[in-house]
Design an enzyme around this catalytic site. Structure first.
Site, PDB file in Angstrom:
ATOM      1  N   TYR A 133       0.859  -1.175   0.000  1.00 46.33           N
ATOM      2  CA  TYR A 133       0.000   0.000   0.000  1.00 46.33           C
ATOM      3  C   TYR A 133       0.901   1.232   0.000  1.00 46.33           C
ATOM      4  O   TYR A 133       2.025   1.171  -0.477  1.00 46.33           O
ATOM      5  CB  TYR A 133      -0.959  -0.091   1.219  1.00 46.33           C
ATOM      6  CG  TYR A 133      -2.177   0.777   1.042  1.00 46.33           C
ATOM      7  CD1 TYR A 133      -3.008   0.633  -0.065  1.00 46.33           C
ATOM      8  CD2 TYR A 133      -2.506   1.755   1.985  1.00 46.33           C
ATOM      9  CE1 TYR A 133      -4.114   1.437  -0.236  1.00 46.33           C
ATOM     10  CE2 TYR A 133      -3.618   2.562   1.812  1.00 46.33           C
ATOM     11  CZ  TYR A 133      -4.416   2.403   0.703  1.00 46.33           C
ATOM     12  OH  TYR A 133      -5.512   3.207   0.529  1.00 46.33           O
TER      13      TYR A 133
ATOM     14  N   LYS B 153     -20.861 -20.309  -9.032  1.00 45.86           N
ATOM     15  CA  LYS B 153     -20.099 -20.272 -10.279  1.00 45.86           C
ATOM     16  C   LYS B 153     -18.660 -19.835  -9.985  1.00 45.86           C
ATOM     17  O   LYS B 153     -17.705 -20.388 -10.523  1.00 45.86           O
ATOM     18  CB  LYS B 153     -20.764 -19.277 -11.236  1.00 45.86           C
ATOM     19  CG  LYS B 153     -20.294 -19.391 -12.646  1.00 45.86           C
ATOM     20  CD  LYS B 153     -21.130 -20.379 -13.408  1.00 45.86           C
ATOM     21  CE  LYS B 153     -20.664 -20.467 -14.840  1.00 45.86           C
ATOM     22  NZ  LYS B 153     -21.494 -21.375 -15.625  1.00 45.86           N
TER      23      LYS B 153
ATOM     24  N   ASP C 209     -24.290 -19.711 -20.663  1.00 45.30           N
ATOM     25  CA  ASP C 209     -25.494 -20.452 -21.060  1.00 45.30           C
ATOM     26  C   ASP C 209     -25.558 -20.593 -22.582  1.00 45.30           C
ATOM     27  O   ASP C 209     -26.183 -21.513 -23.098  1.00 45.30           O
ATOM     28  CB  ASP C 209     -26.755 -19.754 -20.553  1.00 45.30           C
ATOM     29  CG  ASP C 209     -26.692 -19.542 -19.044  1.00 45.30           C
ATOM     30  OD1 ASP C 209     -26.710 -20.548 -18.318  1.00 45.30           O
ATOM     31  OD2 ASP C 209     -26.601 -18.383 -18.602  1.00 45.30           O
TER      32      ASP C 209
ATOM     33  N   ALA D 139     -30.861 -20.007 -25.785  1.00 45.61           N
ATOM     34  CA  ALA D 139     -29.479 -19.545 -25.679  1.00 45.61           C
ATOM     35  C   ALA D 139     -28.476 -20.553 -26.237  1.00 45.61           C
ATOM     36  O   ALA D 139     -27.675 -20.217 -27.109  1.00 45.61           O
ATOM     37  CB  ALA D 139     -29.153 -19.223 -24.222  1.00 45.61           C
TER      38      ALA D 139
ATOM     39  N   ASN E 129     -21.338 -27.963 -19.078  1.00 47.66           N
ATOM     40  CA  ASN E 129     -20.480 -26.824 -19.431  1.00 47.66           C
ATOM     41  C   ASN E 129     -19.400 -26.546 -18.388  1.00 47.66           C
ATOM     42  O   ASN E 129     -18.489 -25.776 -18.633  1.00 47.66           O
ATOM     43  CB  ASN E 129     -21.285 -25.558 -19.743  1.00 47.66           C
ATOM     44  CG  ASN E 129     -22.289 -25.233 -18.669  1.00 47.66           C
ATOM     45  OD1 ASN E 129     -22.375 -25.933 -17.658  1.00 47.66           O
ATOM     46  ND2 ASN E 129     -23.052 -24.190 -18.881  1.00 47.66           N
TER      47      ASN E 129
END
Lengths: 162, 451
Positions: free
Chosen positions: B44, B99, B167, B202, B336
């Protein structure tokens, strides 16, 4: 006189009596489609019948310009336009395209452009200095199509029920 | 695929309890040494000012000096969440978080859930443009159609980082991989087969695009929706042009597969070699007698969840030789989750600007090849399972190399180099999780379950 575009085999010519049946189908589709944009464009219940009457009238009509695009024996598109006059304007004589429709399967092949270009040639012959085109507000597809052909917005018409 | 299995009431209750116990599923952890307070003078202020100055003069340095290179956003408006529908952004959050967990565990990708209230497509795209500087990629999720197509197309053209709608593209890529191997099993060539797309949502619209990119003869494709066979002369075709331009395009380009207008649905199956169904949950959505009309050695993908359009056993009795579904409890799960973690691993590692259709095809080809090399293909094995975790670095490498080839990558790599890099990144994640779990830092769940 008609003009055959060799590479596409599409012929643009004035509508004749033999075209009535196919022309009336296209008129029917044109009016059904416009009803999608605003309820004020809703077509009559006996649209088929009246589209047929209109087609019969149009092929006899000497005042209007009625063009068809033909491929083989099939009428794949049509255009209706007429000359409007206002002697207070420099561009007092203009050709107004009122109706134009191309069958879905033959779209994106430049059929509309052929029809409009032919209408422009006719406009010149009749001493008009402008070609204008009308379509329902909200028809973005038409907006894009005519913009691509070099048209620009020119007139706005508003509507209100009475 | 919806990640949902057909759950029992008990399973849902348990899941809620565990979500409450852990307070969600992910957290942000430092990855640099913090041994004493002085370290912050590096991480920082004042030290951090120099990376900022450098990035200011060359924004692409943000991919080198910050975690942007490995961070994506998982973005949803909550308009079509799993099979639940329009549940709203807050309700979409646990799904996006899940996800993110998969992204990290399977692909080593740091994913940030972002749910928002932008309802129209233009606003959604604007939001993506506004947050672009924070991320190396965007994964769109659970967005209703046809809005999702517009958002993906617009965002792909406007952003300089990859945008992927799982999707659509994730499922389509998995379908293509499965189909490549299914056709090996039945000894047919992709370019020769007649394909029925059952449903044009889709994933099937995206799969259609992949077919087009492969140069498939589109007149050998028939798309069927609730409106019947998509056909240039169908009733209301002009209306379709306005309401669903993507389905309209399919109708025109396929010419209805050469069928006469207004053909009944069963006609679509005549002489077909393949049906890809991604429509509504069955059973009974696809009738066995329709499958019987197909050619010999038919391939049937019935991907609706939780119940496929036709039960695999029914499809087989009707003459299908290879059947795939979206479920893990049947053979040939088209999932997927085999795709998205690896695709993002690959594109992030080469700092890609986009994910082209050919990159998705490269992922599918590699996925298919992997399954074939590891145990061969057969009627009950056309795709690997998620347990075969070496598949992820392989697919990542194929995608990365394709991105470099296509000129959409900010840095170059070779297949071997990316394979090693991806293997290491993904392997490290597993080690970290095992360490935290083994040390009890991730607490034991109050109730355990048989996973």
């Amino acid at each position: 006189m008609s003009c055959l575009y060799a590479e596409t085999g599409i012929n643009i010519r004035r509508a004749i009596k033999e075209d009535v049946k196919q022309l009336s189908e296209l008129i029917y589709r044109f009016y059904s489609f416009n009803a999608e944009f605003d309820p004020s464009w809703a077509a009559v219940n006996n649209l088929r019948e009246l589209a047929n009457d209109r087609a019969n009238k149009l092929v006899e009509d000497q005042e209007s310009l009625v063009l068809v695009a033909v491929q083989g024996l099939e009428v794949i598109g049509y255009l209706v336009a007429y000359v409007e006059e206002n002697d207070l304007l420099i561009n007092g004589r203009q050709l107004v395209i009122k109706e134009l429709y191309v069958k879905p399967e033959q779209r994106r092949q430049g059929v509309a452009t052929l029809l409009v270009n032919r209408a422009r040639d006719e406009a010149r012959k009749q001493g008009a200095s402008l070609v204008t085109v009308e379509f329902p507000a909200g028809n973005k597809i038409a907006e894009d199509l005519y913009a691509k052909m070099g048209f620009r917005p020119y007139l706005v018409r508003y509507v209100k029920e009475v | 695929m919806a990640e949902e299995e057909e759950g029992t009431e008990e399973w849902y209750k348990l899941s809620t309890e565990l979500h409450r116990f852990y307070g969600g599923k992910i957290e942000v952890l430092p990855k640099v040494p913090v041994r004493r307070l002085k370290d912050f003078a590096i991480w920082y202020t004042p030290g951090v000012a120099q990376p900022s100055r450098l990035i200011s003069s060359d924004p692409d340095l943000s991919f080198e000096l910050t975690s942007r290179w490995n961070t994506i956003a998982v973005v949803s408006d909550g308009t079509r969440v799993l099979g639940l529908g329009k549940v709203g952004p807050e309700a979409a959050y646990p799904v996006m978080e899940g996800k993110a967990l998969l992204f990290k565990y399977l692909g080593g990708v740091d994913a940030v859930p972002i749910v928002h209230r932008a309802r129209d497509a233009a606003k959604f795209v604007e939001l993506l443009q506004l947050i672009e500087p924070s991320f190396g990629g965007i994964n769109l999720e659970d967005i209703e159609k046809p809005k999702c197509f517009t958002i993906l197309d617009e965002a792909r053209s406007k952003l300089q980082i990859p945008v992927w709608h799982d999707d659509q593209q994730g499922t389509a890529t998995a379908v293509l991989a499965g189909l490549i191997n299914a056709l090996k099993v039945v000894g047919k060539k992709l370019q020769d087969v007649r394909i029925v797309l059952f449903g044009a949502g889709a994933s099937n619209v995206a799969f259609y695009r992949l077919l087009k990119a492969l140069g498939h003869n589109m007149h050998n494709v028939v798309a069927v929706t609730t409106k019947g066979v998509l056909h240039p002369e169908m009733k209301d075709i002009d209306k379709l042009m306005l309401t669903d331009p993507y389905q309209y395009q399919i109708a025109i380009e396929t010419g209805g597969g050469g069928l006469p207008p207004n053909s009944p649905i069963e006609k679509a199956f005549d002489g077909a070699d393949v049906v890809i169904a991604a429509s509504v949950p069955g059973p009974g959505v696809i009738r066995p007698e329709w499958v019987s009309r197909m050619n010999r050695d038919a391939v049937v993908f019935a991907l609706a969840n939780p119940v496929p359009e036709i039960w695999p056993s029914e499809a087989r009795r009707a003459g299908a030789r290879v059947v795939a579904t979206g479920r893990s409890d049947f053979p040939n799960q088209v999932n997927n989750s085999l795709v998205f973690p690896a695709v993002f691993r690959g594109v992030l590692d080469v700092r890609a600007r986009t994910i082209t259709d050919t990159m998705a095809i490269a992922a599918a080809v590699e996925l298919a090849k992997f399954a074939e090399e590891r145990g061969g293909v057969g009627e009950e094995r056309i795709l690997p399972t998620m347990e075969e975790w070496e598949v992820y670095p392989r697919v990542a490498a194929a995608v990365a190399v394709k991105a470099v080839e296509e000129g959409v990558a900010r840095r170059t790599t070779t297949y071997r180099e990316e394979l090693e890099r991806a293997t290491e990144i993904i392997g490290t994640v597993r080690q970290k999780i095992q360490l935290l779990w083994g040390n009890g830092i991730i607490p034991k769940p109050p109730v355990d379950y048989q996973g």
